[in-house]
Scaffold this active site. Structure first.
Site, mmCIF file in Angstrom:
data_model
loop_
_atom_site.group_PDB
_atom_site.id
_atom_site.type_symbol
_atom_site.label_atom_id
_atom_site.label_comp_id
_atom_site.label_asym_id
_atom_site.label_seq_id
_atom_site.Cartn_x
_atom_site.Cartn_y
_atom_site.Cartn_z
ATOM 1 N N GLU A 60 0.840 -1.195 0.000
ATOM 2 C CA GLU A 60 0.000 0.000 0.000
ATOM 3 C C GLU A 60 0.875 1.245 0.000
ATOM 4 O OE1 GLU A 60 -3.622 0.593 2.610
ATOM 5 O OE2 GLU A 60 -2.371 2.261 3.316
ATOM 6 N N ASP A 100 -13.602 8.142 6.812
ATOM 7 C CA ASP A 100 -13.797 8.679 8.157
ATOM 8 C C ASP A 100 -14.873 9.753 8.153
ATOM 9 O OD1 ASP A 100 -11.780 7.084 9.224
ATOM 10 O OD2 ASP A 100 -10.243 8.477 8.461
ATOM 11 N N THR A 142 -3.952 5.010 -1.741
ATOM 12 C CA THR A 142 -5.019 5.462 -0.842
ATOM 13 C C THR A 142 -5.809 6.607 -1.464
ATOM 14 O OG1 THR A 142 -3.536 7.023 0.223
ATOM 15 C CG2 THR A 142 -3.691 4.818 1.187
ATOM 16 N N TRP A 143 -6.955 6.813 -0.926
ATOM 17 C CA TRP A 143 -7.859 7.856 -1.408
ATOM 18 C C TRP A 143 -7.843 9.025 -0.435
ATOM 19 C CZ3 TRP A 143 -10.130 8.898 -5.792
ATOM 20 C CH2 TRP A 143 -11.150 9.835 -5.831
ATOM 21 N N VAL A 148 -0.840 8.858 -0.986
ATOM 22 C CA VAL A 148 -0.571 9.952 -1.904
ATOM 23 C C VAL A 148 0.301 11.009 -1.223
ATOM 24 C CG1 VAL A 148 -1.633 11.769 -3.289
ATOM 25 C CG2 VAL A 148 -2.749 9.543 -3.083
ATOM 26 N N TYR A 203 -22.873 4.063 3.597
ATOM 27 C CA TYR A 203 -22.038 2.928 3.966
ATOM 28 C C TYR A 203 -21.252 2.394 2.773
ATOM 29 C CZ TYR A 203 -25.150 2.979 7.991
ATOM 30 O OH TYR A 203 -25.853 3.356 9.082
ATOM 31 N N ALA A 204 -20.172 1.699 3.085
ATOM 32 C CA ALA A 204 -19.370 1.066 2.029
ATOM 33 C C ALA A 204 -20.242 0.152 1.180
ATOM 34 C CB ALA A 204 -18.207 0.286 2.643
ATOM 35 N N TYR A 239 -12.100 -5.295 10.345
ATOM 36 C CA TYR A 239 -11.493 -4.854 11.601
ATOM 37 C C TYR A 239 -11.437 -6.004 12.578
ATOM 38 C CZ TYR A 239 -12.541 -0.579 9.182
ATOM 39 O OH TYR A 239 -12.604 0.392 8.220
ATOM 40 N N LYS A 277 2.394 14.601 -0.523
ATOM 41 C CA LYS A 277 1.841 15.963 -0.509
ATOM 42 C C LYS A 277 2.414 16.852 -1.611
ATOM 43 C CE LYS A 277 0.212 16.316 4.214
ATOM 44 N NZ LYS A 277 0.765 15.063 4.822
#
Lengths: 608, 608
Positions: B24, B116, B55-56, B27, B130-131, B153, B29
């Protein structure tokens, strides 16, 4: 390509440029005669003629045959071809048909002739009276597509007494668009050179190509000269008359005389190309070329630089064709015919788009054997046992026979180094149909294996194709698998198929195996022969069909009269059982750096 | 390819199958950070991860950057990529945009996340809560195009106290179409294995991919565990706490602890793939892989069998691409970008249809250098003379610098055997940009030169490309011509061009020179790199443009502050004169069987 362009190219490449030459063939009377002539033209291809021409026989079957022969010469034999076309007694519809067919064959050269008037002295029929009318018509209809050649008569024409008039006609024919001149035969070289000077003087500047008639026998020499109403110089008679009964001596001396004539022509500066009236014979022309040191002399010219290991077709649709399956290596007539309907030919890569089209041909309606029953019997006799059959294969490998049912012509010298091993295999139950040795970094000018542009490197994977008993094949596959497991660097790939199409292979469906390739300066890699599944299956049909055809032609009257019925029955039976029990295999040793013996040892270990 | 399929393939090839892994990345900066990460991802490609994920970062510039990075990873770096996508605070229009771009990049894997909630405790905005809503939406819109991953999780979720509910959510997400699970990081392996059992028990049978967080420093280890609210087993603390001040020791011991954890996971049978949270770092992940003996273990799998000598792009439009010009060998970003608009990519043969399209790129608007001014200065300083410039090239050849303006990354080990000669050349006025040694029949599994399927043979023509003073180039061409005349077997072809496009070559316009090719069992010949005129002229523009860009970035404030004006002026002047007087040459020795020294001696003879 047009003859005038080819001449320019051929004579641009060296300094001084060597003289070039071409061959005239006439249309034979029988179909076996046509097949035999094709074989002869095929051999004479190797002499590198700039072109060949095929005579026109007005009317009936033979004019269609002219078109057929032009197609075959151009497409299958890869010979640049010039088609004769006469207009006397020809309605324009027939002329159109002939030109259309020539056009479709990729022929770009027409020798436009008036043709002989009717023998009975009656007025000619036909839409055009003179060759110049025909030339104008071709130019009008086809623009610049065709180079047009015309005939000329350095020693006059029976129907026209005035040499000035003859020159005037020549000028007129040139003015309406002729591109080159081919002359009547002659032996008086001084007269010819004078005539050339006159031709140039009246402003005719197209190439003059002298028609050269080799001398084979004294009788033919005299007859032809008389028939053509040409002079025979005294020194010809002085040299030949005393030996006229000795054909061998006549040919020897005659060749020297004609060679001297040719050399004088070349030295005159008017001529750099010789057109041989071969009379469909090979020997006299070859002797002449050898005497003139013209054999091999254009090998290095720009014209042959795009060679491939197989004969390139000159059919326009096939102009970019650069890959073929190896299976038809010795069967180019069949390959060209099977694939003639394709829209596009594989170039650079095989691709898979073409493969299914192999099935389009109806084998049951085809005559693929290319031999008359009698000729087949002369070649192969009437084998009674598998050992007899093996003898035929061994004779072929020993060059004692010039064809097999599966091979149109004699075996190539590229398999010479495999010969002993191949004979051994045929003695052990493998009937070998096709093979090539492994090659690695052989130079492209190699005498035996060379092809393609200069300074290249050639490669081959060893290929072997044979018919073998299905039980041996089963053991063989086990041995190959064991070999591949044991020696992971030397993978052997195989296809094995029986008559009905049951296939075993260790290749994937989409695999295409390049088995011949070449690396050249500044070029992409060329890979002109491949092995792959779909075409192999089509080839399998042909292989078994040829067996059937062999049986079938032996049921003809000619053979029935020649061979006792009992022997024939045994032959039919033997071949039927062979066809049912023998499977077609091909093997490729993908390690082209290893010795050819690896694969042979594997095969022998199984048969032992 | 979809992750689930790749996992199946990778684990089908050996018995027992080795565990596989993925990385993984998040991104960065800054754009220099992005470039640096690309270089790192590029290096980590060699470890053979099954996929990477990006990642997003919801909203603003960074989410566009996620898409950009997915495109680059997939197209330029040839890394199978999974894009994270969150739905919290995301209007469906943005989700659509992100998915469309991922689709167009050839990305086939989405990690669908809720994301989040707002930090201020306010209600989330966005069209999906929701996902599972996001998953349903992707399935509805794209059918089976994407593999969809979901988060899980094993140690609970801060917003949900009930483990049963969490499992229920997981089941729901699976039922609407999830294909694999990637878990939150954890250190409690027993708990994880229990959790896997529960997941399977409720009927969730898609792959469980554990998220593995390497341990780099003690502080980060503790911080991340706290932030993720996961348990730290006592034995971790016992081992690490006493050495917490010693970063080196923490990494060593930490790696052992996490490796043990991974091994237990694999041994449990629930897991055969490890997902590393690299934190954009290389070292800790690499140490873990080495400890687990997972480096190199998938080299032989079916997944890498279609390798080419250059990195294959995974962009769908480029799926059949199999040939590239050699010039961009060290500039894949530029090559992919220049050619991204092509409808079709050369396959099997180069053809000429593509060549003109190289000109489509507007170099004046491009930033091709891939280095910030500061980074460029660190790499190359501010050369004052040609000798200084040569020093930079020599350092690059000695692997003391990792980039040149014309090379994105460090020099490959395939040029090692040329190193001494190349350095010599750079000391003598040839500024070498690109090269490859001659190879003949090198096996395809060769450690340095190997590419392509097993049991193949590889070939290369020696290639050398450099900038040299135009006067030397003139002498060089004479020497090459003399060489070609003297040694007709070893033809050297060349292209020489100055900044304005004046070209000298001994190749024909349409020539395409295959300089790398491979011969494989059962395959057509592959020829993945070529040299030809049109692309060379496009490359010439890039070469000189990169010089201009180097000057141009040194006019930035950052450099002006760092380097005295006088030195900068001298640098500008030197490069301007270099650009005007040095021409770009490439040479190919078409005799790939001869020694590399032949060409070097020729070059040295001229410069002497």
């Amino acid at each position: 390509m047009k003859i005038a362009e080819k001449l320019k190219l051929a004579h641009a490449c060296a300094n001084p440029p060597p003289a070039t030459f071409s061959f005239e063939f006439f249309v034979p009377k029988t179909s076996q005669g046509v097949q035999n002539l094709y074989d002869r033209m095929d051999r004479m291809y190797d002499l590198n003629p700039i072109f060949v021409d095929i005579t026109w026989n007005a009317g009936g079957r033979s004019s269609t045959l002219t078109n057929e022969m032009v197609y075959t010469a151009q497409s299958t034999l890869g010979l640049e071809t010039c088609m004769h076309l006469t207009c006397t007694n020809m309605p324009v519809s027939l002329i159109d048909e002939a030109l259309e067919k020539a056009y479709a064959s990729g022929c770009q050269n027409i020798l436009a002739l008036r043709g002989d008037p009717p023998l009975d002295g009656s007025e000619s029929t036909g839409d055009f009276k003179y060759a110049k009318d025909l030339i104008s018509y071709i130019r009008k209809k086809y623009g610049d597509h065709f180079n047009i050649g015309i005939a000329a008569y350095p020693e006059g024409h029976p129907e026209e007494e005035s040499d000035d008039n003859l020159l005037q006609y020549l000028k007129e024919k040139t003015d309406v668009g002729a591109d080159f001149i081919i002359t009547q035969m002659f032996y008086d070289v001084d007269n010819f050179i004078d005539w050339c000077a006159q031709v140039r003087k009246i402003g005719v500047n197209i190439p003059i190509i002298p028609g050269i008639m080799p001398i084979s026998t004294y009788a033919a020499f005299i007859r032809r000269a008389k028939w053509s109403e040409i002079a025979i110089p005294q020194h010809f008679l002085d040299a030949l008359d005393p030996i006229k009964e000795d054909d061998y001596a006549v040919r020897e001396i005659g060749t020297q005389l004609v060679a001297d004539l040719c050399q004088k022509l070349i030295d005159s500066g008017y001529v750099n190309h010789l057109h041989f009236y071969t009379m469909n014979l090979e020997k006299s022309t070859l002797m002449l070329l050898e005497k003139l040191n013209l054999v091999d002399c254009v090998k290095d010219s720009a014209l042959v630089s795009e060679d491939l290991p197989w004969r390139k077709s000159l059919h326009p649709n096939r102009s970019k064709e650069s890959i073929r399956p190896i299976f038809w290596q010795n069967r180019k007539y069949s390959y060209i015919s099977r694939t003639s309907g394709w829209d596009e030919f594989p170039n650079g890569r095989w691709g898979d788009s073409r493969s299914p089209a192999f099935g389009d041909i109806d084998l049951s309606a085809s005559q693929l054997l290319r031999q008359s029953p009698k000729r087949a019997f002369e070649l192969w006799g009437c084998p009674q046992t598998l050992d007899d059959l093996a003898d035929i294969f061994v004779k072929y490998l020993n060059k004692e026979t010039n064809a097999l049912p599966w091979s149109d012509g004699p075996i190539g010298s590229d398999t010479d180094i495999l010969k002993a091993s191949l004979i051994e295999l045929n003695r052990k139950g493998y009937f070998t149909l096709n093979s090539q040795p492994a090659l690695s970094a052989v130079r492209s000018n190699d005498k035996v294996y060379g092809w393609g542009p200069k300074n290249g490197f050639l490669y081959q994977k060893q290929y072997l194709e044979f018919l073998v008993h299905k039980d041996v094949a089963a053991k063989l596959l086990e041995a190959v698998e064991a070999h591949n497991t044991a020696d992971s660097t030397g993978v052997i790939t195989y296809y094995v198929v029986d008559k009905t199409g049951n296939l075993s292979t260790n290749s994937k469906d989409e695999d295409i195996n390049a088995v011949t390739w070449g690396v050249f300066p500044g070029e992409e890699i060329l890979q002109p022969t491949i092995v792959e599944k779909n075409s192999f299956l089509a080839w399998k049909d042909e292989v078994y069909h040829l067996l059937d055809e062999w049986v079938s032609i032996y049921k003809s009257k000619a053979i029935q009269e020649l061979v006792p019925q009992e022997q024939l029955e045994k032959f039919y039976e033997m071949l039927a059982s062979f066809s049912d029990n023998y499977v077609l295999c091909n093997l490729v040793n993908n390690d082209f750096t290893s010795a050819n013996s690896v694969m042979f040892q594997l095969l022998e270990s199984v048969s032992a």
